[in-house]
Motif scaffolding. Structure first.
Motif, PDB file in Angstrom:
ATOM      1  N   ILE A  41      42.530  33.355  48.224  1.00 21.77           N
ATOM      2  CA  ILE A  41      42.668  34.018  46.923  1.00 21.77           C
ATOM      3  C   ILE A  41      41.964  35.374  46.989  1.00 21.77           C
ATOM      4  CG2 ILE A  41      42.298  33.877  44.438  1.00 21.77           C
ATOM      5  CD1 ILE A  41      44.105  31.672  45.414  1.00 21.77           C
ATOM      6  N   PRO A  42      42.692  36.477  47.095  1.00 24.45           N
ATOM      7  CA  PRO A  42      42.051  37.796  47.069  1.00 24.45           C
ATOM      8  C   PRO A  42      41.353  38.036  45.732  1.00 24.45           C
ATOM      9  CG  PRO A  42      44.324  37.947  47.833  1.00 24.45           C
ATOM     10  CD  PRO A  42      44.147  36.578  47.271  1.00 24.45           C
ATOM     11  N   ARG A  43      40.343  38.872  45.754  1.00 28.95           N
ATOM     12  CA  ARG A  43      39.616  39.209  44.528  1.00 28.95           C
ATOM     13  C   ARG A  43      39.819  40.684  44.227  1.00 28.95           C
ATOM     14  NH1 ARG A  43      34.087  40.256  42.673  1.00 28.95           N
ATOM     15  NH2 ARG A  43      33.417  40.652  44.820  1.00 28.95           N
ATOM     16  N   LYS A  44      40.233  40.965  42.986  1.00 27.04           N
ATOM     17  CA  LYS A  44      40.429  42.345  42.572  1.00 27.04           C
ATOM     18  C   LYS A  44      39.095  42.929  42.117  1.00 27.04           C
ATOM     19  CE  LYS A  44      43.257  45.268  39.549  1.00 27.04           C
ATOM     20  NZ  LYS A  44      44.314  45.291  38.496  1.00 27.04           N
ATOM     21  N   LEU A  45      38.689  44.016  42.740  1.00 33.30           N
ATOM     22  CA  LEU A  45      37.409  44.647  42.426  1.00 33.30           C
ATOM     23  C   LEU A  45      37.571  45.605  41.248  1.00 33.30           C
ATOM     24  CD1 LEU A  45      36.224  45.369  46.086  1.00 33.30           C
ATOM     25  CD2 LEU A  45      35.636  43.420  44.605  1.00 33.30           C
ATOM     26  N   PRO A  46      36.473  45.998  40.612  1.00 31.57           N
ATOM     27  CA  PRO A  46      36.557  46.893  39.444  1.00 31.57           C
ATOM     28  C   PRO A  46      37.307  48.194  39.698  1.00 31.57           C
ATOM     29  CG  PRO A  46      34.363  45.938  39.589  1.00 31.57           C
ATOM     30  CD  PRO A  46      35.081  45.534  40.838  1.00 31.57           C
ATOM     31  N   ASP A  47      37.267  48.694  40.941  1.00 33.89           N
ATOM     32  CA  ASP A  47      37.967  49.945  41.240  1.00 33.89           C
ATOM     33  C   ASP A  47      39.453  49.726  41.530  1.00 33.89           C
ATOM     34  OD1 ASP A  47      37.979  48.767  43.719  1.00 33.89           O
ATOM     35  OD2 ASP A  47      36.869  50.368  44.748  1.00 33.89           O
ATOM     36  N   GLY A  95      44.104  35.385  41.251  1.00 32.42           N
ATOM     37  CA  GLY A  95      43.089  34.737  40.421  1.00 32.42           C
ATOM     38  C   GLY A  95      43.450  34.523  38.973  1.00 32.42           C
ATOM     39  N   GLY A  96      44.736  34.570  38.634  1.00 34.39           N
ATOM     40  CA  GLY A  96      45.133  34.356  37.243  1.00 34.39           C
ATOM     41  C   GLY A  96      45.033  32.892  36.841  1.00 34.39           C
ATOM     42  N   ARG A  97      44.723  32.661  35.568  1.00 33.99           N
ATOM     43  CA  ARG A  97      44.654  31.289  35.055  1.00 33.99           C
ATOM     44  C   ARG A  97      45.172  31.234  33.621  1.00 33.99           C
ATOM     45  NH1 ARG A  97      38.565  29.334  36.969  1.00 33.99           N
ATOM     46  NH2 ARG A  97      38.875  29.694  39.223  1.00 33.99           N
ATOM     47  N   CYS A  98      45.723  30.078  33.267  1.00 36.73           N
ATOM     48  CA  CYS A  98      46.139  29.834  31.886  1.00 36.73           C
ATOM     49  C   CYS A  98      44.908  29.529  31.060  1.00 36.73           C
ATOM     50  CB  CYS A  98      47.126  28.676  31.833  1.00 36.73           C
ATOM     51  SG  CYS A  98      47.449  28.083  30.156  1.00 36.73           S
ATOM     52  N   PRO A 116      51.043  34.439  39.635  1.00 33.80           N
ATOM     53  CA  PRO A 116      49.648  34.850  39.661  1.00 33.80           C
ATOM     54  C   PRO A 116      48.674  33.701  39.385  1.00 33.80           C
ATOM     55  CG  PRO A 116      50.502  35.248  37.474  1.00 33.80           C
ATOM     56  CD  PRO A 116      51.594  34.536  38.253  1.00 33.80           C
ATOM     57  N   ASP A 117      49.204  32.473  39.167  1.00 34.37           N
ATOM     58  CA  ASP A 117      48.358  31.366  38.718  1.00 34.37           C
ATOM     59  C   ASP A 117      47.614  30.741  39.898  1.00 34.37           C
ATOM     60  OD1 ASP A 117      47.438  28.730  37.961  1.00 34.37           O
ATOM     61  OD2 ASP A 117      48.649  28.928  36.159  1.00 34.37           O
ATOM     62  N   GLU A 118      46.300  30.879  39.908  1.00 35.89           N
ATOM     63  CA  GLU A 118      45.501  30.343  41.008  1.00 35.89           C
ATOM     64  C   GLU A 118      45.624  28.828  41.125  1.00 35.89           C
ATOM     65  OE1 GLU A 118      40.810  29.754  42.328  1.00 35.89           O
ATOM     66  OE2 GLU A 118      41.315  31.229  40.775  1.00 35.89           O
ATOM     67  N   SER A 166      47.411  38.780  33.643  1.00 39.37           N
ATOM     68  CA  SER A 166      46.426  38.751  34.728  1.00 39.37           C
ATOM     69  C   SER A 166      46.844  39.572  35.944  1.00 39.37           C
ATOM     70  CB  SER A 166      46.161  37.303  35.163  1.00 39.37           C
ATOM     71  OG  SER A 166      47.251  36.776  35.904  1.00 39.37           O
ATOM     72  N   ILE A 167      48.086  40.049  35.969  1.00 40.45           N
ATOM     73  CA  ILE A 167      48.560  40.781  37.143  1.00 40.45           C
ATOM     74  C   ILE A 167      49.528  41.877  36.717  1.00 40.45           C
ATOM     75  CG2 ILE A 167      50.539  39.243  37.589  1.00 40.45           C
ATOM     76  CD1 ILE A 167      49.762  39.543  40.628  1.00 40.45           C
ATOM     77  N   THR A 168      49.531  42.976  37.459  1.00 41.37           N
ATOM     78  CA  THR A 168      50.419  44.106  37.185  1.00 41.37           C
ATOM     79  C   THR A 168      51.328  44.347  38.382  1.00 41.37           C
ATOM     80  OG1 THR A 168      48.940  45.771  38.131  1.00 41.37           O
ATOM     81  CG2 THR A 168      48.589  45.165  35.797  1.00 41.37           C
ATOM     82  N   ALA A 169      52.332  45.178  38.179  1.00 44.97           N
ATOM     83  CA  ALA A 169      53.216  45.550  39.280  1.00 44.97           C
ATOM     84  C   ALA A 169      52.439  46.276  40.372  1.00 44.97           C
ATOM     85  CB  ALA A 169      54.360  46.411  38.758  1.00 44.97           C
ATOM     86  N   ASP A 170      51.457  47.083  39.978  1.00 46.04           N
ATOM     87  CA  ASP A 170      50.617  47.763  40.975  1.00 46.04           C
ATOM     88  C   ASP A 170      49.850  46.757  41.825  1.00 46.04           C
ATOM     89  OD1 ASP A 170      51.372  50.342  40.343  1.00 46.04           O
ATOM     90  OD2 ASP A 170      49.704  50.682  38.954  1.00 46.04           O
ATOM     91  N   ASP A 171      49.383  45.678  41.193  1.00 49.19           N
ATOM     92  CA  ASP A 171      48.680  44.638  41.948  1.00 49.19           C
ATOM     93  C   ASP A 171      49.595  44.022  43.011  1.00 49.19           C
ATOM     94  OD1 ASP A 171      46.327  44.892  40.437  1.00 49.19           O
ATOM     95  OD2 ASP A 171      47.022  43.449  38.945  1.00 49.19           O
ATOM     96  N   VAL A 172      50.834  43.773  42.631  1.00 45.29           N
ATOM     97  CA  VAL A 172      51.773  43.177  43.585  1.00 45.29           C
ATOM     98  C   VAL A 172      52.042  44.145  44.735  1.00 45.29           C
ATOM     99  CG1 VAL A 172      54.015  42.062  43.899  1.00 45.29           C
ATOM    100  CG2 VAL A 172      52.842  41.882  41.698  1.00 45.29           C
ATOM    101  N   ARG A 173      52.215  45.410  44.406  1.00 46.09           N
ATOM    102  CA  ARG A 173      52.443  46.405  45.459  1.00 46.09           C
ATOM    103  C   ARG A 173      51.242  46.492  46.405  1.00 46.09           C
ATOM    104  NH1 ARG A 173      55.616  48.942  41.230  1.00 46.09           N
ATOM    105  NH2 ARG A 173      53.756  49.903  40.291  1.00 46.09           N
ATOM    106  N   SER A 174      50.036  46.358  45.862  1.00 44.06           N
ATOM    107  CA  SER A 174      48.837  46.374  46.704  1.00 44.06           C
ATOM    108  C   SER A 174      48.815  45.171  47.644  1.00 44.06           C
ATOM    109  CB  SER A 174      47.578  46.377  45.832  1.00 44.06           C
ATOM    110  OG  SER A 174      47.473  47.568  45.088  1.00 44.06           O
TER     111      SER A 174
END
Length: 357
Positions: free
Chosen positions: A201-207, A224-227, A183-185, A126-134
């Protein structure tokens, strides 16, 4: 220091293993299947000696494997500790990919095997290293706590890791007014509830950009990650069970929603739930977590009544079988590698988690 004790079955014959499996699982497993499982387990235990290997088994492993081949069983935190302590040449991780990666992060010179390449994790994905950097760019200077259910490159972007068993302790040990929790909401919301924190909880947009509402005050930034297993349990499930069994004690994992956790009698890590069941005097209990764990707990506590209402299994944990574990040792597959530059940075976050306890 870990309280896990080594389980040595390398001395056992096929018949010995069969007898143990029958005692634990015979009530709902055909005898011919137990014979097949016992033969596989015996072969694995002999290969383990030949390879100077240790097998670490997560609490979510299917019962025949769980009760026949691991040297240590437990949750992510306990098994991470065991991975850090082992003197064996080979570590076979009967769990999912991020667990094998964590073992490699802690043991760069050892061979770490995972029996199936398909053993992923919806949370880790649900999450990448780029997401964390953002997130770090959007919230500069705020420390990052990352759930251990993440891949190595995400851990490398973090200040400290945690498990469901020590998440609140890790958050408190930071000594920070605010922090990012990934990443677990649901776990983040449960930590916020227990710690008295306000969370967004930030929301990741399609872009790939982040949409963040900071109009309200906050102390925690989640994700917003969930099991895919634990998000399926609902308060309606709990209400239905209590209507039929008013005296039931309900235990939930903190990856369940805050509403489910609040409606439960107890919430904790897989090991915490096991300890609760061992000590409870309740006439019956129900575990809101992965089904294989429920079967493992029931087999270890035959004197207590567990409600067998579970139908939710982790498709990733279920990839790990006795056959695949045998082949992992027989063919030395599949080797888990972590690039050194990522491993060194991830090690700091994992090590800090272990030091906190």
């Amino acid at each position: 220091m870990t309280t896990l004790q080594s389980i040595d079955r390398t001395w056992m014959s096929v018949d010995d293993i069969y007898d143990e499996l029958k005692a634990r699982l015979g009530e709902y497993t055909p005898e011919f299947e137990l014979h097949i499982k016992a033969e596989l387990a015996y072969e694995i235990n002999q290969l383990k000696l030949e390879r100077n290997a240790v097998i670490l088994g997560h609490n979510y492993m299917e019962p025949a494997l769980f009760h026949s081949v691991p040297d240590f069983v437990g949750d992510s935190l306990d098994l991470s500790r065991k991975a850090a302590e082992t003197d064996k040449d080979v570590i076979v991780f009967c769990g999912v990919r991020f667990m094998a990666e964590t073992a490699k992060i802690l043991n760069p010179t050892k061979t770490v095997l995972i029996p199936s390449l398909e053993a992923g994790c919806s949370l880790a994905a649900s999450i990448t290293a780029d997401d964390v950097r953002s997130l770090k760019a959007r919230f500069p200077g705020i420390p990052v706590v990352t759930y251990v259910n993440t891949y190595a490159d995400v851990k490398a972007e973090s200040d400290v890791c945690c498990t469901s068993g020590n998440a609140v302790a890790v958050a408190k040990a930071l000594g920070a007014d605010s922090f990012i929790f990934l990443p677990d909401e649901y776990l983040a919301r449960n930590v916020a509830r227990e710690s008295g924190k306000r969370i967004i909880i930030p929301r990741k947009l399609p872009d790939g950009s982040l949409e963040v509402d900071t109009t309200e005050p906050y102390d925690m930034v989640g994700w917003g990650g969930r099991c895919e297993v634990h998000e399926q349990f609902s308060v309606r499930d709990i209400d239905a069970v209590r209507a039929q069994f008013p005296d039931v004690v309900i235990l939930s994992h903190p990856e369940c929603s805050p509403e489910v956790v609040a409606a439960s009698d107890f919430s904790g890590s897989t090991n915490a739930m096991i300890r609760y069941v061992e000590k409870t005097t309740a006439p019956r209990y129900l575990l809101l977590t992965e089904c294989s764990m429920g079967e493992n707990v029931a087999a270890a506590n035959p004197d207590k009544e567990m409600l067998r209402l579970c139908s939710i299994r982790c498709p990733h944990m279920n990839q790990i079988t006795l056959e695949m574990t045998r082949d992992a040792l027989k063919y030395m597959q599949y080797v888990t590698e972590v690039p050194e530059e990522i491993r060194v940075r991830a090690y700091r976050a994992v090590r800090r988690m272990l030091d906190i306890g």
